[in-house]
Motif scaffolding. Sequence first.
Motif: not given
Lengths: 262, 377
Positions: A164-165, A168-171, A186, A161-162
């Motif tokens: 970026c994911m 985003k989860r870590a805000q 990315p 998994e990238k």
Amino acid sequence: MALTVAVHKLTSCSGCQLAFLNQGPALLSLMEKVTFVHFIEAGLYDPNTPVDLALVEGSVTTKDDLERLKQVRAHCRYLVTMGACATSGGVQALRNMANVDVWKRAVYARPDFIDTLADSTPVAEHVKVDFELWGCPVTQAQLDQLILQLSRGVLPKDDAEKVCMACKRAQQVCVMVTRQEPCMGPVVRTGCGALCPSFGRGCYGCFGPSEQPNGDSLANRFAGLGLQPEEIVQRFAGIHSHTPSHQAQIKRWQQLIVKEIE
Amino acid sequence: MPSRPGYSSTVAMDKVYLPRGSLGELYQALVDEGYEVIGPQEQQDAIVFAPLSGIEQLPWGRQEFTAPGQYRLDNASEQRAFHWNTGPQSFKPWLFKPQQVMWLGQETDDGIVFKAPVSDAKPRAFIGVRSCDIAALYLQDQHFMHGPHPDPWYSEQRRQLCIVAVNCSRAADTCFCVSTGDGPEATYGYDLLLDELDDGYLVQAKGERGNRILATLPTQGATPLQQRHAEEQLARAARQSRQMPDADTLKSLVEHLSDEQWLRIAERCLACGNCTSVCPTCFCSKQEAEQDLVSGEHQQVRVWDSCFSEQHGHIAGKNIRGEVSQRYRQWVLHKLATWQDQYQRSGCVGCGRCISWCPAAIDLVEEVNLMLGSRHD
Ligand code: SF4
Ligand code: SF4
Ligand code: SF4
Ligand code: SF4
Ligand code: SF4
């Protein structure tokens, strides 16, 4: 039954082995799950006793590396690469893009003492690898997960998994969007939980290419952010230059450097 | 495409006026009601919703400038607290958490003992959310609360929300809520609603709680001039450059399954999942089993996932969306077309987040208009 483990080192900085040793008291508890048979950095020398798990750090850069690697494979049930060097050839694979003899003469007073292969190559180019731990260095969580799964008799599932994911989860707010930072997120896989973006920097790609890496588009974006072809090459050549998806961008943008000079 | 009615504002006559100097009293009233106040503030170069320690923390005099792949904060022409429009997130991470422990287990001699995770839900008041944010909240409510299997973590926090919304006084370049029918004026879902003027606020309450809080504030009657200013700035916010096609037109996207445009978008799309992560209505997740190597404690964690990730398309041993073009198609078809079958409306509220936060600068509205303008396959 504790898993028997050998930790081998080829050409590397030893940083991944430190991921084991640096865990402090947790190392003592870990010893309940595993029995180290061979681990020179921890003072154990016994390279040829068969083990359940051989962790190999480092890339193949010498004939001796290659010979030892074949022995490692012959004496283990699972061979798992540990870190960027073993998995993709590492930082030292940068030399694959140069002439090793020229470098030898430039660096060493007595180049004739240096016995080296032309390229720095990943372990999987030489022997069968059962699982790969990407990362420069690997994290303790990766190692724990591996050992946990193996001691239950399964191979861990690969996660490409990238970044970026995770970002985003870590805000984390995207630094490519707010600061025009050339972030590799990315196109590279996660492992650190998006550490660099959390410090306002672009990701360097320590954990190697992700699934479906769209290097063409990201590199175009870097160019749009004002990076020169040489700087784009540097972003992709950093840690995993020998991987096919990074190589494609290095070649693509190197051609432009040559054109610019011409 | 059917023609769209012009935007008409309905600034209500039952609004009262709160001078700027008394905004702190609104904050205090929320605290006195027992709420943790969550409000906009400048963090990490963006407007972020976080616990607010006082109104001085609000992003006074700041606004964002957005474009595809760009978000930049700068000084605004006016010293207002809500002159900005959106940040990367609004309600979503507070209700549908990026990481949610679902249960914990411990291996013992008598087998596995299960435990419920500790909840951090509490009465929370959000100040500064927009009409599009509320529309997205209602969509997430449908998904997480009103289905056959209500989500306990979402529901527990949702029931303890107090909402102080703000009408937009301008629109960012990426906003297109007028075309989706979700803004810029908030018409439902709030306890209190503000129109921010140069020297204070028009305030309107809905419901028992909103009216109770409003009654504690030192408000005055609103003058016709103040009401006109509020209407004018709403009209200004309604002038938006992007237009999403209407719901019926969007349904016809499913006729474009083999459009070559998906391939052209995939040349640029990084399949990074930023769009779905910042989208206030996207709800996909996956579960991970985490275990402590030594103690044997383990937990089942639900984390945000995206139709742009590889595992999302992995079903029964096969990946049905290996290619980036298929993933982008899934995002657009679900969000805009099949969402309508699922939840009786499109999943897009026009906030523009997926446009400004796309690292590859892909413009959803532009792509959709291009596709629908092209001949069907
Ligand atoms: S900062 Fe980097 S890793 Fe994070 S979302 Fe942006 S591009 Fe991805
Ligand atoms: S999309 Fe509409 S409601 Fe949302 S911030 Fe923009 S103008 Fe306001
Ligand atoms: S559309 Fe943009 S944000 Fe979404 S996955 Fe593609 S590159 Fe990422
Ligand atoms: S699809 Fe884009 S514009 Fe629509 S609600 Fe989601 S993030 Fe906002
Ligand atoms: S658009 Fe994608 S991420 Fe969003 S809800 Fe639909 S399938 Fe899930």
